[in-house]
Design a protein around this motif. Structure first.
Motif, PDB file in Angstrom:
ATOM      1  N   HIS A  30     -11.977  43.568  53.799  1.00  0.00           N
ATOM      2  CA  HIS A  30     -12.527  43.480  52.445  1.00  0.00           C
ATOM      3  C   HIS A  30     -12.526  42.024  51.990  1.00  0.00           C
ATOM      4  CE1 HIS A  30      -8.460  42.994  50.768  1.00  0.00           C
ATOM      5  NE2 HIS A  30      -8.096  43.943  51.581  1.00  0.00           N
TER       6      HIS A  30
ATOM      7  N   HIS B 228     -12.623  51.661  56.601  1.00  0.00           N
ATOM      8  CA  HIS B 228     -12.086  52.588  55.599  1.00  0.00           C
ATOM      9  C   HIS B 228     -13.082  53.652  55.154  1.00  0.00           C
ATOM     10  CE1 HIS B 228     -14.518  50.105  53.007  1.00  0.00           C
ATOM     11  NE2 HIS B 228     -13.772  49.050  53.254  1.00  0.00           N
TER      12      HIS B 228
ATOM     13  N   SER C  58     -18.393  57.640  52.109  1.00  0.00           N
ATOM     14  CA  SER C  58     -16.982  57.894  51.806  1.00  0.00           C
ATOM     15  C   SER C  58     -16.235  56.569  51.794  1.00  0.00           C
ATOM     16  CB  SER C  58     -16.360  58.826  52.842  1.00  0.00           C
ATOM     17  OG  SER C  58     -16.274  58.165  54.099  1.00  0.00           O
ATOM     18  N   PHE C  59     -15.140  56.555  51.073  1.00  0.00           N
ATOM     19  CA  PHE C  59     -14.300  55.358  51.011  1.00  0.00           C
ATOM     20  C   PHE C  59     -12.857  55.816  50.838  1.00  0.00           C
ATOM     21  CE2 PHE C  59     -11.927  52.213  48.554  1.00  0.00           C
ATOM     22  CZ  PHE C  59     -12.132  51.064  49.296  1.00  0.00           C
ATOM     23  N   ASP C  60     -12.000  55.458  51.764  1.00  0.00           N
ATOM     24  CA  ASP C  60     -10.591  55.838  51.717  1.00  0.00           C
ATOM     25  C   ASP C  60      -9.749  54.578  51.574  1.00  0.00           C
ATOM     26  OD1 ASP C  60      -8.071  56.842  51.948  1.00  0.00           O
ATOM     27  OD2 ASP C  60      -8.435  57.977  53.788  1.00  0.00           O
ATOM     28  N   GLU C  61      -9.281  54.346  50.367  1.00  0.00           N
ATOM     29  CA  GLU C  61      -8.516  53.123  50.079  1.00  0.00           C
ATOM     30  C   GLU C  61      -7.238  53.053  50.908  1.00  0.00           C
ATOM     31  OE1 GLU C  61      -6.845  50.676  46.164  1.00  0.00           O
ATOM     32  OE2 GLU C  61      -7.975  52.542  45.927  1.00  0.00           O
ATOM     33  N   ALA C  62      -6.689  54.222  51.277  1.00  0.00           N
ATOM     34  CA  ALA C  62      -5.440  54.241  52.039  1.00  0.00           C
ATOM     35  C   ALA C  62      -5.603  53.642  53.432  1.00  0.00           C
ATOM     36  CB  ALA C  62      -4.925  55.675  52.160  1.00  0.00           C
TER      37      ALA C  62
ATOM     38  N   ILE D   4      -7.267  50.885  54.123  1.00  0.00           N
ATOM     39  CA  ILE D   4      -7.408  49.433  54.063  1.00  0.00           C
ATOM     40  C   ILE D   4      -6.143  48.776  54.604  1.00  0.00           C
ATOM     41  CG2 ILE D   4      -7.595  47.448  52.513  1.00  0.00           C
ATOM     42  CD1 ILE D   4      -9.357  49.087  50.720  1.00  0.00           C
TER      43      ILE D   4
END
Length: 434
Positions: free
Chosen positions: A189, A225, A242-246, A248
């Motif tokens: 990111h 992610h 989809s986006f999974d912050e966990a 990162i």
């Protein structure tokens, strides 16, 4: 009397000189001994340090330096004759030093991806030469080459590179199939990006079109992610993402992700590690071929490995009803070990759920290998792996009285071990109903 006293004094002087000499010699001897011990210790430290440096240098042939791969010529060591050559999932010892941690396994307990029944393409990159183009692939654009990262063979892909498997036909994906590979991500990111784009059409096409040309989809875009896929239906955009912050991780920390894609006539599922990133119930184009390309900011280090395409995907219970057993090639093991890879828990979880729903089921878990390595070694390993699967099911809550194990090694091949795909199909675990 005086003479006697003189003699006593002389004797005393002699004794004093004698013992003084001994003490002086002893002191000199101890001083020399101490110096020799110190010199020997220093020499040992230097020798061990040199050995470690030499060993490290020989092991690290291609090293990541500031995000780039630096290649060095490597010395090829002969493999022991009592161990396999190129199996990724066949042969092992009982040593469990490198067994996947309990915490890592627990994180895959809800994973439900099940690979296809028959392997139609598999490349573990064994025997590939660093710096050369991978022998079982075609380059569509950009630049890619074989490399080694932490002693694993990979395909290093520069920004914009696009590759596709060498197949006999231009279109080869069946109605039901799965695709799996591991992808390396370095940046996640901030001012950087890194995407792997999976294309499911021949190289002369840019999109997946429906027969009437009114519907089409773009690439499956996978990042560290999440994932996305854009489709157009009669000029109406459909965006799946989809986006999974966990997921990162810190910028610059390299991380491998296991990418798994399943297609069943019209529905797509995309997994990143144990998480389901996409689930699209209805796509109107038919996938025909597979290619992957990389887009990365400032040529971030990008690589793939462990690529597998399989066809079919009949439900395990349906196979059991029809044949009295089911065969799976989705339970994989570490090279030369009986330790189960986390990606295998999609199948193991399915089997555990089936047995919980049908309390009368009992299985003989039977391990099979290909022909690489010695026959006795393969037989022993196949039994160890069957026992490892049994243990995993017991940990999932299945009574051990419902499970037996057998190891057949290479003695019951389904096909001749002449190609990587044939060997992959012979490496399997069978669940036979008791």
């Amino acid at each position: 009397m005086k003479k006697c006293k003189t003699n006593k004094i002389s004797l005393f002087v002699i004794l004093l000189l004698f013992f003084g000499g001994i003490q002086t010699s002893e002191a000199q001897f101890l001083k020399k001994l101490k110096k020799r011990v110190k010199d020997a210790a220093e020499e040992t430290v230097l020798r061990k340090t040199e050995e470690k440096v030499t060993k490290k240098t020989e092991q690290t042939f291609d090293t990541i330096i500031d995000g780039k791969i630096v290649k060095r010529k490597r010395k090829v060591k002969k493999k022991p004759t009592n161990k396999p050559g190129s199996n990724n999932t066949t042969n092992s010892s009982k040593n469990e030093e490198d067994r996947v941690s309990t915490e890592e396994i627990k994180s895959w307990t809800k994973y439900n991806f099940v690979p296809g029944d028959e392997i139609i393409f598999e490349d573990d990159l064994v025997n590939e030469e660093s710096g050369e183009f991978p022998s079982r692939w075609d380059l569509l654009k950009g630049n890619a080459e074989n490399a080694s990262i932490t002693n694993e063979n990979v395909i290093n892909m520069l920004n914009g590179a696009k590759i596709t498997p060498l197949m006999d036909k231009e279109t080869y994906l069946p109605e039901v199939f799965t695709i799996e590979f591991d992808a390396l991500f370095k940046s996640v990111h901030g001012p950087t990006y890194q995407d792997y784009r999976v294309n499911l059409w021949p190289s002369n096409k840019n999109y997946g079109y429906s027969e009437d040309k009114k519907y089409y989809c773009k690439s499956i875009n996978v990042n560290v992610h999440g994932a996305s896929m854009d489709c157009v239906d009669n000029s109406s955009n459909k965006e799946y993402a989809s986006f999974d912050e966990a997921m990162i991780v810190p910028i610059g920390k390299p991380v491998w992700r296991h990418i798994a894609i399943s297609f069943n006539k019209r529905s797509f599922k995309v997994f990143i590690d144990e998480s389901r990133a996409l689930s699209i119930p209805n796509v109107k184009f038919k996938p025909e071929a597979f290619s992957v390309e990389v887009f990365a900011y400032y040529n971030e280090l990008s690589a793939i490995k462990n690529i597998r395409i399989a066809k079919g995907g009949k439900k395990l219970y349906d196979q059991l009803v029809a044949d009295g057993k089911f065969v799976t090639r989705g339970i994989l093991f570490d090279v030369n070990k009986a330790s189960i890879k986390p990606t295998s828990y999609g199948v193991i979880n399915k089997v555990a759920k089936m047995m919980q729903e049908h309390s009368d089921l009992k299985f003989s878990i039977e391990g099979h290998t290909d022909s690489d390595g010695e026959e006795s070694y393969n037989q022993q390993l196949s039994l160890q792996r069957a026992e490892a699967v049994k243990k995993a099911l017991i940990n999932a809550g299945i009574d051990q009285e419902r499970l037996e194990t057998k190891g057949f090694g290479e003695s019951v091949p389904l096909t001749e071990n002449t190609t990587p795909e044939a060997k992959a199909n012979n490496r399997r675990v069978e669940f036979v109903k008791l």
